[in-house]
Design a protein around this motif. Structure first.
Motif, short mmCIF file in Angstrom:
data_model
loop_
_atom_site.label_atom_id
_atom_site.label_comp_id
_atom_site.label_asym_id
_atom_site.label_seq_id
_atom_site.Cartn_x
_atom_site.Cartn_y
_atom_site.Cartn_z
N THR A 103 -6.98 1.12 5.25
CA THR A 103 -5.93 1.50 4.30
C THR A 103 -6.47 1.95 2.95
N PHE A 104 -7.47 1.25 2.43
CA PHE A 104 -7.91 1.46 1.05
C PHE A 104 -9.26 2.17 0.98
N LYS A 105 -9.56 2.64 -0.21
CA LYS A 105 -10.82 3.33 -0.50
C LYS A 105 -11.87 2.30 -0.90
N ILE A 106 -12.66 1.85 0.06
CA ILE A 106 -13.69 0.83 -0.16
C ILE A 106 -15.04 1.52 -0.32
N GLY A 107 -15.77 1.19 -1.39
CA GLY A 107 -17.06 1.82 -1.64
C GLY A 107 -18.22 0.91 -1.30
N LYS A 108 -19.41 1.45 -1.37
CA LYS A 108 -20.61 0.67 -1.07
C LYS A 108 -20.84 -0.44 -2.10
N THR A 109 -20.33 -0.25 -3.32
CA THR A 109 -20.53 -1.24 -4.37
C THR A 109 -19.35 -2.20 -4.52
N THR A 110 -18.33 -2.07 -3.69
CA THR A 110 -17.19 -2.99 -3.76
C THR A 110 -17.65 -4.42 -3.49
N GLU A 111 -17.28 -5.33 -4.40
CA GLU A 111 -17.62 -6.73 -4.17
C GLU A 111 -16.59 -7.34 -3.23
N ILE A 112 -17.06 -7.87 -2.11
CA ILE A 112 -16.18 -8.49 -1.12
C ILE A 112 -16.60 -9.95 -1.00
N ALA A 113 -15.80 -10.83 -1.59
CA ALA A 113 -16.19 -12.23 -1.76
C ALA A 113 -15.21 -13.15 -1.04
N ILE A 114 -15.72 -14.32 -0.64
CA ILE A 114 -14.89 -15.31 0.03
C ILE A 114 -15.30 -16.70 -0.40
N GLU A 115 -14.31 -17.56 -0.67
CA GLU A 115 -14.56 -18.96 -0.98
C GLU A 115 -14.63 -19.73 0.34
N SER B 129 0.81 -1.22 0.00
CA SER B 129 0.00 0.00 0.00
C SER B 129 0.84 1.27 0.00
N GLN B 130 2.08 1.18 0.48
CA GLN B 130 2.98 2.33 0.46
C GLN B 130 3.36 2.74 -0.96
N LEU B 131 3.19 1.82 -1.92
CA LEU B 131 3.56 2.09 -3.30
C LEU B 131 2.36 2.38 -4.20
N ILE B 132 1.15 2.24 -3.65
CA ILE B 132 -0.07 2.42 -4.43
C ILE B 132 -0.66 3.80 -4.17
N ASP B 133 -1.21 4.40 -5.21
CA ASP B 133 -1.98 5.63 -5.07
C ASP B 133 -3.30 5.26 -4.39
N LEU B 134 -3.44 5.60 -3.13
CA LEU B 134 -4.57 5.15 -2.34
C LEU B 134 -5.85 5.95 -2.59
N THR B 135 -5.79 6.90 -3.54
CA THR B 135 -7.04 7.54 -3.97
C THR B 135 -7.77 6.69 -4.99
N ARG B 136 -7.09 5.68 -5.52
CA ARG B 136 -7.73 4.77 -6.48
C ARG B 136 -8.77 3.91 -5.76
N PRO B 137 -9.90 3.64 -6.41
CA PRO B 137 -10.96 2.89 -5.73
C PRO B 137 -10.72 1.38 -5.76
N VAL B 138 -11.11 0.71 -4.69
CA VAL B 138 -11.10 -0.75 -4.65
C VAL B 138 -12.48 -1.24 -5.08
N TYR C 254 -14.49 -14.35 -13.23
CA TYR C 254 -15.24 -13.47 -14.12
C TYR C 254 -15.69 -12.21 -13.38
N CYS C 255 -15.71 -11.11 -14.11
CA CYS C 255 -16.17 -9.84 -13.56
C CYS C 255 -16.62 -8.98 -14.74
N THR C 256 -17.11 -7.79 -14.46
CA THR C 256 -17.51 -6.89 -15.53
C THR C 256 -16.37 -5.94 -15.83
N ARG C 257 -16.41 -5.32 -16.98
CA ARG C 257 -15.39 -4.33 -17.33
C ARG C 257 -15.39 -3.18 -16.33
N GLU C 258 -16.57 -2.85 -15.79
CA GLU C 258 -16.66 -1.74 -14.84
C GLU C 258 -16.02 -2.07 -13.50
N THR C 259 -16.09 -3.33 -13.08
CA THR C 259 -15.59 -3.68 -11.75
C THR C 259 -14.18 -4.24 -11.76
N THR C 260 -13.67 -4.64 -12.91
CA THR C 260 -12.35 -5.25 -12.91
C THR C 260 -11.29 -4.24 -12.51
#
Length: 457
Positions: A131-143, A94-103, A311-317
């Motif tokens: 640490t990260f910018k997590i939005g209401k539409t962020t998909e948070i999945a677990i196997e 995370s120290q190397l990532i622009d943390l304004t980018r959305p997850v 698989y994901c959508t172009r918008e969420t990838t």
């Protein structure tokens, strides 16, 4: 109906093309410094969205069909050390990532992520949210392995923000699960699904065909049972028998693996019962989704995509930043894989070093080839002009790089598997089952080295 003569004609060893180039092209001279440079460069590349992947290798027991990178242990001291290392790796990256980018995506895979306690998972999720910018539409999945899920565990996952659970059911027949050393679901799957849905979360069912004891009839029954529960997404994975990579699979040979013809019939029976008795949309070769699912909407508008998380959508990838032993980061022009040795992974992280084992820097030509293959594999369609516009290049450049010549595809055209026009390539319904063969004609690296692959169908 699936044309078995066509299947037999094209069933040959080929890459699965879930990435390009495939992982067996990764190089061991790829270094941690290469990865750090790639992370920094990724901030200026598309997509700007961030996908986070966390690999949890631990499993309480080994399923004999498993092709994943796992560690069979219940040693709490080791597990706690691993969790501390993952959190440290997140801080380092995370120290190397622009943390304004959305997850836009967070995915927990394994192994068995729910082998961890909810407190252990929660400690990592708390760091991610901090640490990260997590939005209401962020998909948070677990196997999850349903053998280890309880009502309380699911409720706690939902309280952490998880909004999709993939249940690795594999088969509803307990005798077949016993053959491969897998425990059945602790709760009735219907009850488990209703519980997940009560939290307005998505639920996926995963199944495997080609296991000892399975028959066409038994697997068809399993899929029919799944349809009565109606998950949002349903997956029928082909068992990949690779004992030269996974020696623990060898005992399955003694139990008797279904032959290729029976395996194909299992796939056909599952495909037919899903597509003929339900409204599920086929996604790729082995996924299905209900009509309202984002994946169904995406494929119908040619906007489906795929990364190492699935698989994901172009918008969420997003570009994938992966954490944990063996985890593979998938940046715009780079793959980087961590060491597969858990002890080494923890040791390197504790020294403040990135635990890179191998990786690959894509050339501009390989990047374009990968985009072409991904477009066809996901959407069964490729419009040359639109792809050229997205990649900021020309149609002729793309065709030259992939050595595209219609005459190379004539056999697919003649067999009714592919429609070729000046504007586009369209894979027909019948052609979906030979899609790996079709895209292989655009892979100029395929015959350039001594690589071993599973069969295409």
């Amino acid at each position: 109906m699936i044309n078995k003569a066509i299947i037999e004609k094209y069933d040959q060893p080929l890459p699965r093309y879930t990435s390009y180039p495939p992982a067996n092209y990764f190089k061991t001279d790829f270094t941690a410094d290469d990865y750090k440079k790639g992370i920094i460069a990724s901030n200026a590349k598309e997509p700007q969205a961030i996908s986070l992947y966390l690999h949890i290798p631990f499993c309480p027991k080994l399923c004999l069909y498993c092709g994943c990178t796992t560690l069979i242990t219940k040693k709490e001291e080791l597990i706690e050390s691993y969790i501390d290392a993952i959190k440290q790796e997140i801080k380092m990256v995370s120290q190397l990532i622009d943390l304004t980018r959305p997850v836009t995506q967070i995915h927990w895979g394994g192994g068995t992520p729910n082998a961890l306690s909810t407190n252990q998972i929660g400690s990592i999720m708390a760091l991610i949210h901090k640490t990260f910018k997590i939005g209401k539409t962020t998909e948070i999945a677990i196997e999850c392995n349903p053998a280890y899920l309880t009502t309380g565990y699911v409720n706690e996952l939902m309280d952490m923000g998880f909004n999709r659970i993939s249940l690795g059911i594999q088969d509803f027949n307990d005798d077949i699960l016993k053959n491969v050393h897998r425990d059945p679901s602790k709760l009735p799957v219907e009850e488990l699904t209703a519980l997940i849905r009560s939290h307005h979360a998505g639920v996926n069912f995963d199944f495997i065909y080609g296991l000892p004891g399975q028959t066409v009839s038994s697997f068809k029954d399993t899929i029919a049972q799944a349809l009565t529960i109606r998950p949002d997404r349903l997956v029928t994975f082909s068992y990949a028998h690779v004992p030269w990579v996974k020696p623990h699979q060898i005992p399955l040979e003694k139990l008797g693996l279904p032959n290729a013809a029976d395996k194909l019939s299992m796939y056909e029976a599952a495909h037919d019962v899903i597509t003929q008795t339900s409204d599920y949309q086929p996604i790729g070769l082995d996924h299905y989704a209900i009509p309202s699912d984002p994946l169904s909407i995406a494929i119908n508008s040619h906007m489906l995509h795929r990364n190492f998380q699935g698989y994901c959508t172009r918008e969420t990838t997003g570009q994938v930043y992966a954490f944990g032993m063996s985890a593979i980061s998938q940046l715009n022009r780079m793959y980087a894989q961590n060491t597969k040795n858990t002890t080494e992974y923890i040791s390197l992280i504790n020294k403040g070093e990135f635990p890179i084992e191998r990786g690959y820097n894509l050339s501009p030509e390989e990047h374009i080839t990968g985009e072409v293959i991904t477009e066809l594999m996901c959407n069964n369609y490729l419009n040359w002009e639109k792809l050229a516009h997205r990649l900021n290049t020309s149609e002729n450049e793309i065709k030259t790089i992939t050595d595209y010549r219609p005459e190379k595809m004539q056999t697919f055209i003649d067999d009714g598997l592919l429609i070729v026009t000046d504007e586009a390539l369209t894979i027909t319904e019948a052609g979906r089952f030979t899609i790996r063969n079709i895209v292989a004609t655009l892979d100029t690296k395929l015959n350039s080295g001594n690589k071993r692959f599973s069969k295409s169908i």
